[in-house]
Design a protein around this motif. Structure first.
Motif, PDB file in Angstrom:
ATOM      1  N   GLY A 100       9.328  -2.757  -8.414  1.00  0.00           N
ATOM      2  CA  GLY A 100       8.305  -2.554  -9.459  1.00  0.00           C
ATOM      3  C   GLY A 100       7.462  -1.325  -9.187  1.00  0.00           C
ATOM      4  O   GLY A 100       7.168  -0.539 -10.098  1.00  0.00           O
ATOM      5  N   ALA A 101       7.103  -1.132  -7.923  1.00  0.00           N
ATOM      6  CA  ALA A 101       6.305   0.032  -7.537  1.00  0.00           C
ATOM      7  C   ALA A 101       7.118   1.312  -7.743  1.00  0.00           C
ATOM      8  O   ALA A 101       6.621   2.296  -8.292  1.00  0.00           O
ATOM      9  N   GLU A 102       8.367   1.254  -7.325  1.00  0.00           N
ATOM     10  CA  GLU A 102       9.265   2.407  -7.436  1.00  0.00           C
ATOM     11  C   GLU A 102       9.483   2.798  -8.903  1.00  0.00           C
ATOM     12  O   GLU A 102       9.393   3.966  -9.272  1.00  0.00           O
ATOM     13  N   ALA A 103       9.711   1.775  -9.744  1.00  0.00           N
ATOM     14  CA  ALA A 103      10.010   2.028 -11.161  1.00  0.00           C
ATOM     15  C   ALA A 103       8.812   2.599 -11.913  1.00  0.00           C
ATOM     16  O   ALA A 103       8.972   3.168 -12.992  1.00  0.00           O
ATOM     17  N   THR A 104       7.617   2.442 -11.354  1.00  0.00           N
ATOM     18  CA  THR A 104       6.411   2.871 -12.077  1.00  0.00           C
ATOM     19  C   THR A 104       5.648   3.968 -11.336  1.00  0.00           C
ATOM     20  O   THR A 104       4.548   4.332 -11.738  1.00  0.00           O
ATOM     21  N   LYS A 105       6.238   4.497 -10.264  1.00  0.00           N
ATOM     22  CA  LYS A 105       5.452   5.398  -9.389  1.00  0.00           C
ATOM     23  C   LYS A 105       5.043   6.706 -10.052  1.00  0.00           C
ATOM     24  O   LYS A 105       4.089   7.343  -9.609  1.00  0.00           O
ATOM     25  N   GLU A 106       5.772   7.114 -11.109  1.00  0.00           N
ATOM     26  CA  GLU A 106       5.409   8.368 -11.789  1.00  0.00           C
ATOM     27  C   GLU A 106       4.402   8.112 -12.923  1.00  0.00           C
ATOM     28  O   GLU A 106       3.966   9.050 -13.577  1.00  0.00           O
ATOM     29  N   ASN A 107       4.084   6.836 -13.171  1.00  0.00           N
ATOM     30  CA  ASN A 107       3.159   6.543 -14.270  1.00  0.00           C
ATOM     31  C   ASN A 107       1.752   7.019 -13.932  1.00  0.00           C
ATOM     32  O   ASN A 107       1.304   6.899 -12.798  1.00  0.00           O
ATOM     33  N   THR A 108       1.067   7.532 -14.951  1.00  0.00           N
ATOM     34  CA  THR A 108      -0.229   8.173 -14.720  1.00  0.00           C
ATOM     35  C   THR A 108      -1.386   7.403 -15.351  1.00  0.00           C
ATOM     36  O   THR A 108      -2.528   7.839 -15.297  1.00  0.00           O
ATOM     37  N   GLY A 109      -1.081   6.259 -15.967  1.00  0.00           N
ATOM     38  CA  GLY A 109      -2.133   5.453 -16.583  1.00  0.00           C
ATOM     39  C   GLY A 109      -2.784   4.538 -15.566  1.00  0.00           C
ATOM     40  O   GLY A 109      -2.980   4.924 -14.410  1.00  0.00           O
ATOM     41  N   MET A 110      -3.100   3.324 -15.975  1.00  0.00           N
ATOM     42  CA  MET A 110      -3.800   2.396 -15.091  1.00  0.00           C
ATOM     43  C   MET A 110      -2.989   2.081 -13.823  1.00  0.00           C
ATOM     44  O   MET A 110      -1.781   1.882 -13.882  1.00  0.00           O
ATOM     45  N   ILE A 111      -3.688   2.019 -12.682  1.00  0.00           N
ATOM     46  CA  ILE A 111      -3.078   1.521 -11.445  1.00  0.00           C
ATOM     47  C   ILE A 111      -3.322   0.023 -11.399  1.00  0.00           C
ATOM     48  O   ILE A 111      -4.458  -0.440 -11.538  1.00  0.00           O
ATOM     49  N   LEU A 112      -2.243  -0.741 -11.231  1.00  0.00           N
ATOM     50  CA  LEU A 112      -2.319  -2.196 -11.153  1.00  0.00           C
ATOM     51  C   LEU A 112      -1.981  -2.610  -9.720  1.00  0.00           C
ATOM     52  O   LEU A 112      -0.823  -2.571  -9.313  1.00  0.00           O
ATOM     53  N   ASN A 113      -3.015  -2.941  -8.948  1.00  0.00           N
ATOM     54  CA  ASN A 113      -2.821  -3.367  -7.559  1.00  0.00           C
ATOM     55  C   ASN A 113      -2.708  -4.869  -7.480  1.00  0.00           C
ATOM     56  O   ASN A 113      -3.610  -5.583  -7.940  1.00  0.00           O
ATOM     57  N   PHE A 114      -1.631  -5.352  -6.894  1.00  0.00           N
ATOM     58  CA  PHE A 114      -1.550  -6.772  -6.574  1.00  0.00           C
ATOM     59  C   PHE A 114      -1.864  -6.929  -5.100  1.00  0.00           C
ATOM     60  O   PHE A 114      -1.181  -6.338  -4.259  1.00  0.00           O
ATOM     61  N   ALA A 115      -2.908  -7.702  -4.779  1.00  0.00           N
ATOM     62  CA  ALA A 115      -3.215  -8.008  -3.389  1.00  0.00           C
ATOM     63  C   ALA A 115      -2.399  -9.233  -2.999  1.00  0.00           C
ATOM     64  O   ALA A 115      -2.616 -10.334  -3.496  1.00  0.00           O
ATOM     65  N   LEU A 116      -1.412  -9.002  -2.147  1.00  0.00           N
ATOM     66  CA  LEU A 116      -0.477 -10.054  -1.731  1.00  0.00           C
ATOM     67  C   LEU A 116      -0.506 -10.142  -0.212  1.00  0.00           C
ATOM     68  O   LEU A 116      -0.303  -9.137   0.456  1.00  0.00           O
ATOM     69  N   ASN A 117      -0.720 -11.323   0.308  1.00  0.00           N
ATOM     70  CA  ASN A 117      -0.916 -11.512   1.744  1.00  0.00           C
ATOM     71  C   ASN A 117      -2.006 -10.556   2.224  1.00  0.00           C
ATOM     72  O   ASN A 117      -1.850  -9.827   3.199  1.00  0.00           O
ATOM     73  N   TYR A 118      -3.084 -10.564   1.468  1.00  0.00           N
ATOM     74  CA  TYR A 118      -4.208  -9.672   1.745  1.00  0.00           C
ATOM     75  C   TYR A 118      -5.367 -10.436   2.372  1.00  0.00           C
ATOM     76  O   TYR A 118      -5.688 -11.556   1.945  1.00  0.00           O
ATOM     77  N   GLY A 119      -5.980  -9.821   3.379  1.00  0.00           N
ATOM     78  CA  GLY A 119      -7.225 -10.317   3.959  1.00  0.00           C
ATOM     79  C   GLY A 119      -7.997  -9.089   4.397  1.00  0.00           C
ATOM     80  O   GLY A 119      -7.431  -8.172   4.988  1.00  0.00           O
ATOM     81  N   SER A 120      -9.279  -9.061   4.087  1.00  0.00           N
ATOM     82  CA  SER A 120     -10.029  -7.819   4.272  1.00  0.00           C
ATOM     83  C   SER A 120     -10.335  -7.523   5.738  1.00  0.00           C
ATOM     84  O   SER A 120     -10.287  -6.377   6.173  1.00  0.00           O
ATOM     85  N   ARG A 121     -10.658  -8.544   6.516  1.00  0.00           N
ATOM     86  CA  ARG A 121     -10.928  -8.285   7.939  1.00  0.00           C
ATOM     87  C   ARG A 121      -9.675  -7.779   8.614  1.00  0.00           C
ATOM     88  O   ARG A 121      -9.731  -6.854   9.426  1.00  0.00           O
ATOM     89  N   SER A 122      -8.533  -8.348   8.290  1.00  0.00           N
ATOM     90  CA  SER A 122      -7.308  -7.872   8.926  1.00  0.00           C
ATOM     91  C   SER A 122      -6.963  -6.462   8.441  1.00  0.00           C
ATOM     92  O   SER A 122      -6.416  -5.658   9.202  1.00  0.00           O
ATOM     93  N   GLU A 123      -7.311  -6.138   7.201  1.00  0.00           N
ATOM     94  CA  GLU A 123      -7.134  -4.759   6.708  1.00  0.00           C
ATOM     95  C   GLU A 123      -7.980  -3.784   7.540  1.00  0.00           C
ATOM     96  O   GLU A 123      -7.519  -2.707   7.931  1.00  0.00           O
ATOM     97  N   ILE A 124      -9.227  -4.188   7.820  1.00  0.00           N
ATOM     98  CA  ILE A 124     -10.133  -3.327   8.585  1.00  0.00           C
ATOM     99  C   ILE A 124      -9.611  -3.145  10.023  1.00  0.00           C
ATOM    100  O   ILE A 124      -9.597  -2.035  10.557  1.00  0.00           O
ATOM    101  N   ILE A 125      -9.118  -4.242  10.599  1.00  0.00           N
ATOM    102  CA  ILE A 125      -8.563  -4.150  11.954  1.00  0.00           C
ATOM    103  C   ILE A 125      -7.314  -3.270  11.967  1.00  0.00           C
ATOM    104  O   ILE A 125      -7.126  -2.436  12.862  1.00  0.00           O
TER     105      ILE A 125
END
Ligand code: V0D
Length: 248
Positions: A130-155
């Motif tokens: 999905g990311a690959e198929a839309t990587k040249e698109n210039t409109g809205m960025i749609l981020n899906f946070a999957l297996n996301y945790g903010s403290r672990s992102e910071i670490i």
């Protein structure tokens, strides 16, 4: 005419198109409660939750939001029953299968934030496609946070930074701009507005660094019932708050 239709018209008239939040982040909470209240299994809540995602993506892109970040699966969600986790893991593939043509038509770029390495391979594959198929698109960025945790992102960011320093790539002192560039959201503006549904008033380890200056908007509505009306209410409230700050 329904009262909600009337309210929607009012909101559309009141919202200033020149001050739409650039980046909206959403904690999509309440699928389980929505199902329980209807005497339905939890997965029905998630299935209806995907419908709300479809609508919200469409409405956000139409309104001119530049970045939409949806908290779909947290690092804590693995503690749920295996059957529920398995159902949830079927959703990215199904969603992309049915929505990719419309996302492409609407110039939407799909991206993933979170520790994707720990997701099932087929989920990684679907989302990467999905990311690959839309990587040249210039409109809205749609981020899906999957297996996301903010403290672990910071670490993770700290460790990547330390690694760069060891390799001699970052010898000066670290400032906020440099630090941000190590986060998943590196090339994106911070959220202007956070929406959380279902009555909880917490951040729950979502975008801790990035939400430092964001407006927070909470609603009791369960995520499966979240519609254009609620998105408009959130944006209207955001603009009211901005105007108040502007006038002092
Ligand atoms: C269930 C409410 C879309 C929250 C929304 C794996 C819980 C519906 C996606 C999705 C979920 C993710 C990545 C992607 C495309 C779509 C999704 C999950 C849960 C967890 F590239 N909805 N959705 N992913 N729910």
């Amino acid at each position: 005419m329904l009262e909600s239709e009337n309210r929607e018209k009012e909101l559309k008239a009141a919202i200033k198109t020149e001050n739409i939040p650039h980046h909206v982040a959403v904690i999509m909470d309440g699928n389980g409660r929505w199902a329980a209240e209807k005497g339905l299994p939890r997965y029905e809540g998630h299935r209806q939750g995907v419908e709300a995602v479809r609508l919200t993506v469409r409405n956000s892109s139409y309104l001119g939001i530049k970045v939409l970040t949806l908290f779909a699966f947290s690092t804590e969600n693995w503690k749920r029953p295996v059957s529920e986790v398995n159902y949830l893991m079927s959703l990215p593939g199904k969603y992309l299968q049915s929505e990719l043509p419309e996302l492409i038509r609407n110039n939407v770029r799909v991206r993933l934030i979170g520790d994707s390495k720990k997701l099932p391979r087929r989920v990684q594959k679907a989302v990467n496609e999905g990311a690959e198929a839309t990587k040249e698109n210039t409109g809205m960025i749609l981020n899906f946070a999957l297996n996301y945790g903010s403290r672990s992102e910071i670490i993770m960011a700290v460790n990547r930074l330390v690694d760069d320093v060891k390799k001699g790539r970052n010898i000066g002192s670290v400032d906020e701009i440099i630090f941000s560039s190590y986060l998943y959201t590196a090339d994106m503006p911070d959220p202007d507005l956070l929406i959380r549904t279902s009555g909880e008033k917490r951040i729950s380890n979502f975008l801790l660094w990035q939400l430092a200056y964001s407006e927070l908007w909470f609603t009791d509505v369960y995520w499966p019932d979240f519609s254009r009306l609620h998105l408009l209410e959130a944006i209207y409230e955001y603009q009211k708050r901005k105007r108040r700050y502007g006038s002092v």
